[in-house]
Enzyme design. Structure first.
Site, mmCIF file in Angstrom:
data_model
loop_
_atom_site.group_PDB
_atom_site.id
_atom_site.type_symbol
_atom_site.label_atom_id
_atom_site.label_comp_id
_atom_site.label_asym_id
_atom_site.label_seq_id
_atom_site.Cartn_x
_atom_site.Cartn_y
_atom_site.Cartn_z
ATOM 1 N N HIS A 1 -18.176 -36.705 -10.116
ATOM 2 C CA HIS A 1 -17.005 -36.662 -9.239
ATOM 3 C C HIS A 1 -16.429 -35.241 -9.286
ATOM 4 O O HIS A 1 -16.964 -34.367 -9.984
ATOM 5 C CB HIS A 1 -15.973 -37.712 -9.646
ATOM 6 C CG HIS A 1 -15.593 -37.667 -11.099
ATOM 7 N ND1 HIS A 1 -14.928 -36.603 -11.665
ATOM 8 C CD2 HIS A 1 -15.812 -38.542 -12.110
ATOM 9 C CE1 HIS A 1 -14.734 -36.836 -12.949
ATOM 10 N NE2 HIS A 1 -15.270 -37.997 -13.247
ATOM 11 N N HIS B 1 -16.202 -33.304 -12.607
ATOM 12 C CA HIS B 1 -17.417 -32.639 -13.100
ATOM 13 C C HIS B 1 -17.696 -31.365 -12.294
ATOM 14 O O HIS B 1 -18.122 -30.346 -12.853
ATOM 15 C CB HIS B 1 -18.643 -33.547 -12.933
ATOM 16 C CG HIS B 1 -18.575 -34.840 -13.685
ATOM 17 N ND1 HIS B 1 -18.430 -36.060 -13.068
ATOM 18 C CD2 HIS B 1 -18.645 -35.092 -15.015
ATOM 19 C CE1 HIS B 1 -18.426 -37.015 -13.983
ATOM 20 N NE2 HIS B 1 -18.550 -36.460 -15.165
ATOM 21 N N GLU C 1 -10.632 -32.019 -20.611
ATOM 22 C CA GLU C 1 -9.603 -32.493 -21.544
ATOM 23 C C GLU C 1 -9.286 -33.966 -21.362
ATOM 24 O O GLU C 1 -8.560 -34.551 -22.150
ATOM 25 C CB GLU C 1 -8.326 -31.659 -21.369
ATOM 26 C CG GLU C 1 -8.496 -30.248 -21.891
ATOM 27 C CD GLU C 1 -7.261 -29.369 -21.723
ATOM 28 O OE1 GLU C 1 -7.187 -28.333 -22.394
ATOM 29 O OE2 GLU C 1 -6.388 -29.718 -20.903
#
Ligand code: PAF
Length: 260
Positions: free
Chosen positions: A32, A35, A146
């Site tokens: 998605h 990435h 993160e």
């Protein structure tokens, strides 16, 4: 289009002949925008980029979840090509586990709490495959989101402990407009659940205590597993139907006044 590499050893040879810096983004595919943001950052900061697509069986708690994980190879490669990625590492299971799962990385403290408490064995599987991937890729920098903050914390700890010469670059979570963190799992939410899901990030940023957020999530129809403050973050995991969502925000984004 990126060139597809399936044999770890032949990639290591190829890497030696590649001049300039290499950025690496490990993924399990079903890509998605989150990435793709990692891949674009890797491209902006390095001469070459390699992205791995490997659905790692040892980090799933249930075989059924591993089997139903969406495999979208063609669409993934197309997106990576558009993002300027040069190589796609696409090994199969025997190529990744010549040891037949005999050798494992074990971390004894952080991996036992939060995600580790609810997903026993998950982090052993994740750390083991990440060490393999880092050793295969031989990259200068590796990019991690993160969103999986505990994963990132553990990867940094492992890299330090084992003197892995790749720099780990943390990248901020990519969110939809209403605040929902991008995740491959969001696609499994019903339209109604999708609307509810935003409550996690909204509550994490509120001035409520961790316990109060647990209660609010339950009232909003979630089955919360934990809400905790650690590592300068507030983190949570909660089920919405049969979809498990995780999220975290930096404490600098948590409201200090009581207007939640
Ligand atoms: O975050 C993921 O997608 C996976 O845990 C990773 C880092 C690719 C290891 O399988």
């Amino acid at each position: 289009m990126p060139s597809i590499v399936s044999d770890p050893r032949s990639w290591q040879k190829q890497r030696k002949e590649l001049a300039g810096t290499l950025g690496f983004v490990p993924t399990m595919g079903n890509l998605h925008e989150g990435h793709i943001a990692l891949a674009k950052r890797a491209k902006a900061e390095n001469h070459h980029v390699i992205v791995s697509l490997f659905v790692n069986p040892t980090q799933f708690n249930q075989r059924a979840d591993y089997e139903k994980y969406a495999r979208t190879f063609d669409a993934d490669v197309k997106l990576l090509g558009e993002a300027g990625v040069d190589f796609v590492l696409y090994p199969d299971e025997p190529a990744m586990y010549p040891d037949k799962y005999d050798v494992q990385v074990i971390e004894k403290t952080i991996s036992k709490e939060l995600e580790g408490e609810f997903r026993p064995g998950h982090f052993e599987g994740m750390l083991t495959v990440v060490l393999k991937l880092l050793n295969i890729a031989q990259a200068d920098r590796a990019y991690f989101g993160e969103k999986d903050f505990q994963q990132l914390t553990l990867v940094k700890k492992m890299v330090e402990a084992f003197f892995v010469p790749t720099e780990i670059i943390p990248c901020p979570t990519i969110r939809q407009e209403d605040g929902l963190a991008l995740s491959s799992r969001n696609g499994r939410l019903s339209p109604e659940q999708r609307k509810q899901a935003v409550e996690i990030s909204r509550l994490l940023k509120s001035s409520l205590s961790d316990d109060e957020i647990m209660k609010k999530l339950a009232e909003a129809g979630f089955k919360p597993e934990y809400v905790a403050t650690k590592w300068g973050r507030r983190l949570a995991a909660a089920w919405l139907g049969d979809v498990r969502l995780i999220d975290n925000v930096p404490l600098s984004e948590v409201k200090k006044d009581k207007a939640a």
